[in-house]
Design a protein around this motif. Sequence first.
Motif, PDB file in Angstrom:
ATOM      1  N   UNK A  10      -4.725  19.315   4.051  1.00 20.22           N
ATOM      2  CA  UNK A  10      -4.462  17.999   4.815  1.00 20.22           C
ATOM      3  C   UNK A  10      -3.417  17.184   4.333  1.00 20.22           C
ATOM      4  N   UNK A  11      -1.943  17.329   4.356  1.00 19.72           N
ATOM      5  CA  UNK A  11      -0.860  16.817   3.492  1.00 19.72           C
ATOM      6  C   UNK A  11      -1.068  15.301   4.058  1.00 19.72           C
ATOM      7  N   UNK A  12      -1.587  14.853   5.275  1.00 19.72           N
ATOM      8  CA  UNK A  12      -1.292  13.507   5.647  1.00 19.72           C
ATOM      9  C   UNK A  12      -2.622  12.742   5.173  1.00 19.72           C
ATOM     10  N   UNK A  13      -3.305  12.958   4.620  1.00 20.63           N
ATOM     11  CA  UNK A  13      -4.553  12.593   4.320  1.00 20.63           C
ATOM     12  C   UNK A  13      -4.352  11.156   3.392  1.00 20.63           C
ATOM     13  N   UNK A  14      -3.468  11.271   2.611  1.00 18.99           N
ATOM     14  CA  UNK A  14      -3.272  10.268   1.398  1.00 18.99           C
ATOM     15  C   UNK A  14      -2.514   9.053   2.469  1.00 18.99           C
ATOM     16  N   UNK A  15      -1.913   9.246   3.364  1.00 16.64           N
ATOM     17  CA  UNK A  15      -1.278   8.411   4.230  1.00 16.64           C
ATOM     18  C   UNK A  15      -2.371   7.906   5.187  1.00 16.64           C
ATOM     19  N   UNK A  16      -3.245   8.678   5.579  1.00 18.09           N
ATOM     20  CA  UNK A  16      -4.317   8.005   6.678  1.00 18.09           C
ATOM     21  C   UNK A  16      -5.165   7.154   5.873  1.00 18.09           C
ATOM     22  N   UNK A  17      -5.228   7.425   4.463  1.00 19.13           N
ATOM     23  CA  UNK A  17      -6.293   6.653   3.671  1.00 19.13           C
ATOM     24  C   UNK A  17      -5.554   5.078   3.587  1.00 19.13           C
ATOM     25  N   UNK A  18      -4.135   5.153   3.372  1.00 20.15           N
ATOM     26  CA  UNK A  18      -3.428   3.865   3.153  1.00 20.15           C
ATOM     27  C   UNK A  18      -3.395   3.160   4.341  1.00 20.15           C
ATOM     28  N   UNK A  19      -3.284   3.756   5.643  1.00 23.72           N
ATOM     29  CA  UNK A  19      -3.279   3.151   6.863  1.00 23.72           C
ATOM     30  C   UNK A  19      -4.536   2.563   7.244  1.00 23.72           C
TER      31      UNK A  19
END
Length: 191
Positions: A10-19
């Motif tokens: 899930x390469x976008x997980x970090x960004x989803x966490x910041x969002x």
Amino acid sequence: MAAARARRHDPERRQRIVDAALRVVGARGIAGLSHRTVAAEADVPLGSTTYHFASLDELLVAALRQANEGFGRELRESAALAAPGADLASALARLMGEWIGGERTGVELEYELYLAALRRPALRPVAAEWTAAVTETLARHTDLVTARALVALMDGICLQALLTGAEYDEAYARDMLGRLLVARSETAADR
């Protein structure tokens, strides 16, 4: 031996966490931020938030960096500022009006994170990065000292509007920014 369960990439997980952290702070303030509230908001396992951000300060640093992009990007991309011979005071006053007059929750969130640096030393370098970046952008149109003064004045005008609930007064901002720029011109002429 049982086959190891495949890990979902899930390469976008970090960004989803910041969002999600930005949404949590926007809704509940910094006091409402925890790994648990962010994990729930991002719809990820709790371990994902602590994997990507070992501490809440690390998460707040990432959130502040992302929040800081708003006004800085507006300045960098402003056609009004890029125009030769631009009226700097008018252009800045208009940009501030568009920023603070837009989606106010985002502006409040940016300032809440920015001011959190008062009590959270880990955020201070990020707050300083924002100030330096905006100052650097404005220094292209004036000198460095005046650019720093413009940033301080713009911060003060925006904070006053946010804290008092008053409507942003573009004419007042243009006048104050203009006075600072005229004073700079007069000082330079006296040398």
